[in-house]
Enzyme design. Sequence first.
Site, PDB file in Angstrom:
ATOM      1  N   ALA A 101       0.759  -1.253   0.000  1.00 15.17           N
ATOM      2  CA  ALA A 101       0.000   0.000   0.000  1.00 15.17           C
ATOM      3  C   ALA A 101       0.789   1.302   0.000  1.00 15.17           C
ATOM      4  O   ALA A 101       0.236   2.340  -0.358  1.00 15.17           O
ATOM      5  CB  ALA A 101      -0.959  -0.002   1.187  1.00 15.17           C
ATOM      6  N   ALA A 102       2.056   1.294   0.428  1.00 19.18           N
ATOM      7  CA  ALA A 102       2.755   2.591   0.566  1.00 19.18           C
ATOM      8  C   ALA A 102       3.184   3.151  -0.790  1.00 19.18           C
ATOM      9  O   ALA A 102       3.514   2.374  -1.678  1.00 19.18           O
ATOM     10  CB  ALA A 102       3.980   2.422   1.458  1.00 19.18           C
ATOM     11  N   PRO A 103       3.192   4.475  -0.950  1.00 21.36           N
ATOM     12  CA  PRO A 103       2.893   5.504   0.055  1.00 21.36           C
ATOM     13  C   PRO A 103       1.405   5.776   0.293  1.00 21.36           C
ATOM     14  O   PRO A 103       1.082   6.605   1.136  1.00 21.36           O
ATOM     15  CB  PRO A 103       3.568   6.747  -0.523  1.00 21.36           C
ATOM     16  N   GLY A 104       0.509   5.117  -0.431  1.00 24.61           N
ATOM     17  CA  GLY A 104      -0.893   5.256  -0.076  1.00 24.61           C
ATOM     18  C   GLY A 104      -1.784   5.886  -1.128  1.00 24.61           C
ATOM     19  O   GLY A 104      -2.950   6.177  -0.865  1.00 24.61           O
ATOM     20  N   GLY A 105      -1.257   6.088  -2.350  1.00 25.50           N
ATOM     21  CA  GLY A 105      -2.095   6.669  -3.404  1.00 25.50           C
ATOM     22  C   GLY A 105      -3.374   5.870  -3.585  1.00 25.50           C
ATOM     23  O   GLY A 105      -4.485   6.417  -3.572  1.00 25.50           O
ATOM     24  N   LYS A 106      -3.200   4.560  -3.729  1.00 23.89           N
ATOM     25  CA  LYS A 106      -4.382   3.750  -4.030  1.00 23.89           C
ATOM     26  C   LYS A 106      -5.211   3.486  -2.765  1.00 23.89           C
ATOM     27  O   LYS A 106      -6.435   3.442  -2.832  1.00 23.89           O
ATOM     28  CB  LYS A 106      -3.969   2.466  -4.738  1.00 23.89           C
ATOM     29  N   ARG A 117       8.390   2.997   4.775  1.00 21.10           N
ATOM     30  CA  ARG A 117       7.317   3.344   3.835  1.00 21.10           C
ATOM     31  C   ARG A 117       5.942   3.231   4.510  1.00 21.10           C
ATOM     32  O   ARG A 117       5.018   3.982   4.208  1.00 21.10           O
ATOM     33  CB  ARG A 117       7.380   2.455   2.587  1.00 21.10           C
ATOM     34  N   CYS A 135       3.467  -1.053 -12.472  1.00 19.90           N
ATOM     35  CA  CYS A 135       3.833   0.111 -13.296  1.00 19.90           C
ATOM     36  C   CYS A 135       5.025  -0.298 -14.157  1.00 19.90           C
ATOM     37  O   CYS A 135       6.015   0.414 -14.220  1.00 19.90           O
ATOM     38  CB  CYS A 135       4.111   1.330 -12.428  1.00 19.90           C
TER      39      CYS A 135
HETATM   40  N1  SAM Z   1       0.027   1.038  -3.948  1.00 17.14           N
HETATM   41  C1  SAM Z   1       1.019   2.052  -3.657  1.00 17.14           C
HETATM   42  C2  SAM Z   1       0.442   3.404  -3.988  1.00 17.14           C
HETATM   43  O1  SAM Z   1      -0.467   3.506  -4.822  1.00 17.14           O
HETATM   44  O2  SAM Z   1       0.881   4.407  -3.394  1.00 17.14           O
HETATM   45  C3  SAM Z   1       2.316   1.774  -4.385  1.00 17.14           C
HETATM   46  C4  SAM Z   1       2.865   0.417  -4.078  1.00 17.14           C
HETATM   47  S1  SAM Z   1       4.426   0.053  -4.780  1.00 17.14           S
HETATM   48  C5  SAM Z   1       4.053  -0.164  -6.428  1.00 17.14           C
HETATM   49  C6  SAM Z   1       4.707  -1.573  -4.199  1.00 17.14           C
HETATM   50  C7  SAM Z   1       4.937  -1.688  -2.710  1.00 17.14           C
HETATM   51  O3  SAM Z   1       5.137  -3.098  -2.418  1.00 17.14           O
HETATM   52  C8  SAM Z   1       6.167  -0.967  -2.188  1.00 17.14           C
HETATM   53  O4  SAM Z   1       5.789  -0.046  -1.191  1.00 17.14           O
HETATM   54  C9  SAM Z   1       7.041  -2.067  -1.608  1.00 17.14           C
HETATM   55  O5  SAM Z   1       7.701  -1.696  -0.423  1.00 17.14           O
HETATM   56  C10 SAM Z   1       6.050  -3.181  -1.350  1.00 17.14           C
HETATM   57  N2  SAM Z   1       6.656  -4.529  -1.295  1.00 17.14           N
HETATM   58  C11 SAM Z   1       7.959  -4.867  -1.486  1.00 17.14           C
HETATM   59  N3  SAM Z   1       8.142  -6.183  -1.278  1.00 17.14           N
HETATM   60  C12 SAM Z   1       6.945  -6.695  -0.942  1.00 17.14           C
HETATM   61  C13 SAM Z   1       6.515  -8.000  -0.581  1.00 17.14           C
HETATM   62  N4  SAM Z   1       7.344  -9.028  -0.534  1.00 17.14           N
HETATM   63  N5  SAM Z   1       5.219  -8.147  -0.262  1.00 17.14           N
HETATM   64  C14 SAM Z   1       4.363  -7.105  -0.304  1.00 17.14           C
HETATM   65  N6  SAM Z   1       4.723  -5.855  -0.636  1.00 17.14           N
HETATM   66  C15 SAM Z   1       5.999  -5.649  -0.946  1.00 17.14           C
END
Ligand code: SAM
Length: 467
Positions: free
Chosen positions: A114-119, A142, A235
């Site tokens: 979820a981070a940083p939380g846009g969605k 994060r 993305c």
């Molecule tokens: N959904 C977020 C938004 O809209 O702001 C962006 C998410 S970003 C594309 C993917 C996230 O997955 C990152 O914050 C990352 O730290 C996290 N991530 C990394 N490894 C992961 C894992 N093994 N399981 C789940 N999440 C993980």
Amino acid sequence: MTGVRLPAEFEKRMQDMLKDAYPAFLHSYDNEKKSALRVNTLKGTVDEFFENSGFDGLKPVIWEQRGFYYNEEMRVGKHPLHEAGAYYIQEPSAMAPAAYLEAEPGEKVLDLCAAPGGKSTQIASYMENKGLLVCNEVNPARAKILSENVERMGIKNALVINEQPQRLAEMFAGYFDRILVDAPCSGEGMFRKNEEAVNEWSLENVRSCAQRQDMILSCADIMLRAGGRLVYSTCTFSPEENEGSIARFIESNPDYEIVEVRRYEGMISGNPDYGYPHCGLKELERTLRLFPHMVEGEGHYAAVLQKGGEVPAGYKAFLANGVQTGIKPKDIKELMEFANEALNVKLFDEKRGCILNFGGQLYLMPDDMPSIDRLKVLRAGLHLGTLKKNRFEPSHALALALRPYEAGKVYTLSDDEAASFINGQTISADKELEKGWYLMVYRGYSLGWGKLAGQMIKNHYPKGLRK
Ligand code: SAM
């Protein structure tokens, strides 16, 4: 010929993938990136935003009715309304996946990455503070930013946690109505925005991301109830992480169907030939690809999946940990005194055990919140404030979750006063006002608390957020 230095192997793969369209794709790197904001409808309607904010010249993002392109010169990230959570700055293509999740008020929804939380903050606006939104992020730093954004956007029904998907799958089997997996990926779609993604790119990384996506999706499957909706997004452009991840998932979970969803102008269908290993699954055409030379936004991929089966009437999700119990507000004298004085709204049922007390920090839990005993929790619903000796001090989160009409006393800030307020300065009231807590409001949005004594309003804007 582009301003971005692309890895040669990436270019070769894109050329193979896009063929005749490759020059147009490459040319998109010379264009300005598009910037957008999403109006936070938890704090007012889109029409109210346009009436009150004074923002002009915004242009709609077609796949999200709350989303609008803005001109960089507007410096919307520096505006007091940004601090008030009136909107969230979000890459326009990134608004598509949560829109396709179609979360509804009252449901149980998980945003697994979820981070940083846009969605997450977007999903919250669909849920209208009803039901439970679990926002999870594995990376602790994060997760903290995620929690701050949940606060800024005034979300009341979010449980923000910092866990590995595998651990969550042990506790939440069949629990959620909808799950978003916005997977960690190789980020090829963000090369125009993020140079770090270019430097980190390698084929090995693409492959290891794909493996991690398989693991995350299998955890999501365990946690999704029969008949539930799963949205997967990245993305990136790499087939292994997009059609490939979905093809592998469907191969091991044939009870899922890829849902045909509305495809907006410029979006194109996923390509079955990209299934990895090659599987030719025709339904992959129902997934969506967003390319920067075809839409006004960066590169993205989204697949909407529906799990087979139906939930029997009266079904209650099994929770390995049970439901969290709490304290009744009526048993916390200081909280009740504050609520009677400073709130115009019934924020909670006084007789229900809906309050959590973490060493004097009070939280208002969402209804039927799962037990948090074994979870790393950053935020368990709405942070109400702190119990001090014989009194209660409201939190910044509470101010940001209140609409002006919900506060007993409101002070309306001018443009200059709003800038001073978020700078931490005391505000002098020009006339005699009743003493007590004031919700400080700017252009119709709450910005924080002030406490009036004499003719001075003491500033309670958090020190760490002052600009
Ligand atoms: N959904 C977020 C938004 O809209 O702001 C962006 C998410 S970003 C594309 C993917 C996230 O997955 C990152 O914050 C990352 O730290 C996290 N991530 C990394 N490894 C992961 C894992 N093994 N399981 C789940 N999440 C993980």
